[in-house]
Design a protein around this motif. Structure first.
Motif, PDB file in Angstrom:
ATOM      1  N   ARG A   1      52.733  47.514  36.860  1.00 56.21           N
ATOM      2  CA  ARG A   1      52.900  46.209  37.494  1.00 56.21           C
ATOM      3  C   ARG A   1      51.636  45.895  38.272  1.00 56.21           C
ATOM      4  NH1 ARG A   1      53.390  46.891  42.836  1.00 56.21           N
ATOM      5  NH2 ARG A   1      54.282  48.832  43.626  1.00 56.21           N
ATOM      6  N   PRO A   2      51.285  44.626  38.372  1.00 55.24           N
ATOM      7  CA  PRO A   2      50.099  44.251  39.146  1.00 55.24           C
ATOM      8  C   PRO A   2      50.297  44.562  40.630  1.00 55.24           C
ATOM      9  CG  PRO A   2      50.835  42.443  37.742  1.00 55.24           C
ATOM     10  CD  PRO A   2      51.907  43.489  37.714  1.00 55.24           C
ATOM     11  N   SER A   3      49.223  44.903  41.298  1.00 55.62           N
ATOM     12  CA  SER A   3      49.249  45.101  42.744  1.00 55.62           C
ATOM     13  C   SER A   3      49.256  43.731  43.414  1.00 55.62           C
ATOM     14  CB  SER A   3      48.012  45.885  43.190  1.00 55.62           C
ATOM     15  OG  SER A   3      47.899  45.873  44.598  1.00 55.62           O
ATOM     16  N   ALA A   4      50.013  43.618  44.494  1.00 58.94           N
ATOM     17  CA  ALA A   4      50.076  42.351  45.224  1.00 58.94           C
ATOM     18  C   ALA A   4      48.887  42.167  46.155  1.00 58.94           C
ATOM     19  CB  ALA A   4      51.375  42.286  46.028  1.00 58.94           C
ATOM     20  N   SER A   5      48.153  43.255  46.451  1.00 54.65           N
ATOM     21  CA  SER A   5      47.141  43.170  47.501  1.00 54.65           C
ATOM     22  C   SER A   5      45.699  43.362  47.037  1.00 54.65           C
ATOM     23  CB  SER A   5      47.451  44.208  48.576  1.00 54.65           C
ATOM     24  OG  SER A   5      47.402  45.503  48.018  1.00 54.65           O
ATOM     25  N   ARG A   6      45.470  43.708  45.774  1.00 54.18           N
ATOM     26  CA  ARG A   6      44.100  43.947  45.313  1.00 54.18           C
ATOM     27  C   ARG A   6      44.014  43.781  43.803  1.00 54.18           C
ATOM     28  NH1 ARG A   6      43.073  50.224  46.663  1.00 54.18           N
ATOM     29  NH2 ARG A   6      41.880  49.172  48.225  1.00 54.18           N
ATOM     30  N   PRO A   7      42.793  43.707  43.276  1.00 57.01           N
ATOM     31  CA  PRO A   7      42.638  43.579  41.819  1.00 57.01           C
ATOM     32  C   PRO A   7      42.875  44.938  41.129  1.00 57.01           C
ATOM     33  CG  PRO A   7      40.489  43.579  42.860  1.00 57.01           C
ATOM     34  CD  PRO A   7      41.512  43.613  43.970  1.00 57.01           C
ATOM     35  N   ALA A   8      44.125  45.285  41.049  1.00 56.33           N
ATOM     36  CA  ALA A   8      44.513  46.588  40.511  1.00 56.33           C
ATOM     37  C   ALA A   8      45.966  46.517  40.081  1.00 56.33           C
ATOM     38  CB  ALA A   8      44.331  47.680  41.575  1.00 56.33           C
TER      39      ALA A   8
END
Length: 147
Positions: free
Chosen positions: A110-117
């Motif tokens: 799942r995409p991270s909500a806080s960084r491009p990761a």
């Protein structure tokens, strides 16, 4: 090969090279961790407890799992952090002379909500040469996106 978050396919799997566990490996882990319990240092004691000889620490097996996975270089350029290990089970003891390898499979991302990761979850097993499991676990990592 370095996998970025976008490259990871749910269900994709990888198998590592094998490693022969030696008494020297177990002794070095004893020294490193300061855990010299007789199960790991005294073959007679270990046999009296029902094992064929000295056994490796469960945490040695877990650390070896990470090391063998790292040799695949899956996240060589994209790893940010290990977020932890879940559901770790020491299924069978590892003894000196056992040859083991890792089988891993991507189970979710799942995409991270806080960084491009993104957060990537792997099912990871330490296996004996015959395919039976010594350790089963789930590993969660933070992996960079290409952006």
């Amino acid at each position: 090969m370095s996998l970025w978050f976008e490259d990871i396919g749910i269900g994709d799997s990888h198998v590592t090279a094998s490693h022969l566990v030696t008494e020297a490996d177990i002794a070095a882990f004893c020294d490193l961790t300061r855990d010299h319990h007789p199960l790991h240092t005294d073959a007679d004691y270990a046999r009296a407890q029902g094992f064929p000889g000295i056994i490796a620490h469960g945490l040695y097996g877990l650390a070896l799992m990470e090391g063998l996975k790292t040799e695949l270089k899956l996240y060589e350029e994209s790893s940010i952090a290990s977020l932890g290990w879940n559901e770790v089970r020491f299924v069978r003891p590892v003894v000196a002379g056992d040859r083991v390898h890792v089988e891993m499979r991507f189970t979710s991302k799942r995409p991270s909500a806080s960084r491009p990761a993104g957060v990537v979850t792997e099912a990871v097993d330490l296996c004996f040469a015959d395919g039976t499991r010594a350790i089963t676990a789930e590993h969660v990592s933070l992996v960079k996106t290409r952006g």
